[in-house]
Design an enzyme around this catalytic site. Structure first.
Site, short mmCIF file in Angstrom:
data_model
loop_
_atom_site.label_atom_id
_atom_site.label_comp_id
_atom_site.label_asym_id
_atom_site.label_seq_id
_atom_site.Cartn_x
_atom_site.Cartn_y
_atom_site.Cartn_z
N HIS A 36 0.85 -1.23 0.05
CA HIS A 36 0.12 0.11 0.09
C HIS A 36 0.85 1.24 0.12
CE1 HIS A 36 -3.56 -2.65 1.69
NE2 HIS A 36 -3.87 -1.90 0.48
N ARG A 62 -6.22 6.54 1.19
CA ARG A 62 -6.03 5.70 2.48
C ARG A 62 -4.68 5.96 3.06
NH1 ARG A 62 -7.78 -0.35 0.88
NH2 ARG A 62 -6.33 -0.01 -1.16
N ASP A 229 -14.36 -5.87 -3.60
CA ASP A 229 -13.58 -5.79 -2.50
C ASP A 229 -13.89 -4.72 -1.75
OD1 ASP A 229 -11.51 -5.55 -0.57
OD2 ASP A 229 -10.09 -6.97 -1.60
N GLU A 255 -16.39 -9.18 -0.96
CA GLU A 255 -15.24 -9.63 -0.11
C GLU A 255 -14.89 -8.61 0.97
OE1 GLU A 255 -11.67 -10.89 -2.10
OE2 GLU A 255 -10.49 -9.39 -0.71
N GLU A 283 -8.51 -11.40 4.95
CA GLU A 283 -7.02 -11.11 4.95
C GLU A 283 -6.38 -10.35 6.30
OE1 GLU A 283 -8.29 -8.68 1.45
OE2 GLU A 283 -7.23 -6.94 2.26
N ASP A 305 -3.94 -13.90 4.37
CA ASP A 305 -2.65 -13.24 3.80
C ASP A 305 -1.55 -14.05 4.50
OD1 ASP A 305 -1.48 -10.56 2.62
OD2 ASP A 305 -0.37 -11.75 3.55
N HIS A 332 -5.22 -13.83 0.10
CA HIS A 332 -4.84 -12.69 -0.20
C HIS A 332 -3.61 -12.61 -0.83
CE1 HIS A 332 -3.89 -8.47 0.79
NE2 HIS A 332 -4.80 -8.20 0.01
N GLU A 352 -5.06 -15.36 -6.05
CA GLU A 352 -4.92 -13.86 -6.38
C GLU A 352 -3.71 -13.33 -6.91
OE1 GLU A 352 -5.89 -11.41 -3.10
OE2 GLU A 352 -6.14 -9.51 -4.33
#
Ligand SMILES: C[C@H](O)[C@H](O)CC(=O)C(=O)O
Ligand SMILES: [Mg+2]
Length: 408
Positions: A36, A62, A229, A255, A283, A305, A332, A352
């Site tokens: 991220h 975010r 998601d 999700e 996740e 994850d 994840h 994924e």
């Protein structure tokens, strides 16, 4: 019992923890283990619905509320024969402290095959401050993954062979990103889009996300999978309305509608779901007990994850929980750490791939630039041969701006 000479395994002589990016670093926006932590013009930071979206000042980005404060954690372990293993996750400087000043005592001096013992000692010794998840479990996951990498590198075997071997020759991927239509052209089997609106936007929000879905359905045709998601941003009422509004557009799954511990909300939503649509999550869940509860609540696909749930050691246990219920486990996106595990699971029919290219229009390795040799799916598919290298098959990119903030 005396082992054959070739099986006399080395011991672990050192563990070191490095960080990159995150709030403590001078360099930001590179990606790495904290995927991220990207630049500002990136789809992953463009008005995605979150539990913070109810505050106007945190709606757009975010990063504005700190999604990238932790940064990358790199754990490196060294054995008495000079072999090194390493792994990356999201935990940055706090993770470095935990590794160097706490977890190192359970690692150094052990044989390289004592992974389950070390894993159990790490989990139990941190119970008084882990809260069963978060940065502590991310850190433990990273150590666990580094240990599996070291073990594979010592034995010259890929981790998936240590786990019992592949149950299929290939892994098929769906892509997560803003452009499922482009993912379709790249050969992926489906595309998962973030929702951009939530309960604070009420019916107007639902209409806008459904318009995005309708447009994407138009572009990709009837058979390509499309998913939403929701990144913990919804209420049961909102999620129920969104799922029903999405059903005519063949949404395959919805999700992570709620925060990880809102088990009752998942149980309610499951009852309200349109026929045929799947409910998925996991996740941000960090314990096998948490996954058991999600499984009990009827989650159709558990999505741990591997870098945040306790590592490969825990992921195998979570896959077994899902398997005992006829549920799927589709981790994840976590690149090589996930690929080596899922190719050994009978209940992971696809996996994924998280698009980290800024506009989701090209293939960029998920943890770029921290791993050297990180494989990507070709035509939406990865083969077992792509994983046929010792350990997790990747090396640490030492050109990255790594810092070692603590030493023991
Ligand atoms: C796109 C999502 O908000 C998140 O950044 C990634 C994720 O939850 C997923 O890949 O799943
Ligand atoms: Mg997700």
């Amino acid at each position: 019992m005396t082992l054959a000479p070739s099986l006399k395994l080395p011991t672990i002589t050192a563990i070191r923890a490095y960080s990159m990016g995150g709030a403590a670093a001078k360099v930001h926006g590179q990606g790495g283990g904290d995927y991220h932590d990207q630049g500002h013009d990136h789809w992953i930071d463009d008005h995605i619905a979150t539990p913070m979206s109810k505050y106007d000042e945190y709606k757009q980005s975010r990063q504005s509320f700190g999604i990238n404060v932790l940064g990358t954690l790199v754990v490196e372990v060294e054995a008495s024969d000079g072999t090194t293993g390493f792994a990356v996750s999201t935990a940055g400087n706090p993770g470095c402290f935990i590794v160097e000043h706490h977890l190192s005592r359970f690692v150094e001096g052990k044989r390289v095959d004592q992974i389950k013992l070390i894993h159990d000692q790490m989990l139990n010794s941190t119970l008084f401050y882990s809260g069963g998840g978060g940065v502590v479990i991310n850190t433990i996951s990273c150590v666990d993954l580094a240990l599996w990498d070291l073990y594979g590198k010592v034995l010259h075997l890929p981790v998936y062979k240590l786990l019992g071997g592949a149950v299929r020759d290939t892994i098929h991927f769906y892509a997560t990103g803003a452009r499922p239509d482009l993912a379709q052209q790249m050969g992926f089997i489906g595309g998962k889009m973030p929702t951009h609106w939530g309960p604070a936007d009420d019916d107007d929000g639902i209409a806008k996300d459904i318009a995005m879905l309708a447009d994407m359905r138009e572009r990709v045709g009837d058979d390509f999978w499309l998913m939403f998601d929701c990144w913990m941003s919804q209420t049961v009422n909102y999620a129920t309305k969104l799922a029903h509004a999405a059903a005519p557009y063949k949404l395959k799954w919805i999700e992570e509608c709620f925060p990880p511990n809102q088990i009752e909300s998942y149980r309610q939503l499951k009852k309200n779901m349109p026929a045929g649509m799947l409910m998925t999550t996991g996740e941000h869940t960090g314990t096998i007990e948490g996954f058991k509860e999600l499984s009990d609540a009827g989650v159709d696909i558990l999505q741990p994850d591997v870098g945040w749930c306790g590592g490969v050691t825990s992921l195998c246990e979570i896959a077994a929980i899902a398997k005992s219920r006829g549920q799927l486990v589709v981790p994840h996106g976590s690149s090589v750490y996930s690929h080596h595990a899922v190719i050994t699971f009978t209940n992971t029919p696809f996996s994924e791939f998280l698009m980290t290219s800024p506009h989701a229009d090209s293939l960029r390795p998920q943890f770029d630039p921290i791993l050297v040799g990180e494989p990507v799916p070709e035509g939406g598919i990865m083969t077992a041969e792509q994983l046929d290298k010792p350990g997790f098959g990747v090396e640490l990119n030492r050109d990255c701006p790594l810092e070692r903030p603590f030493q023991h």
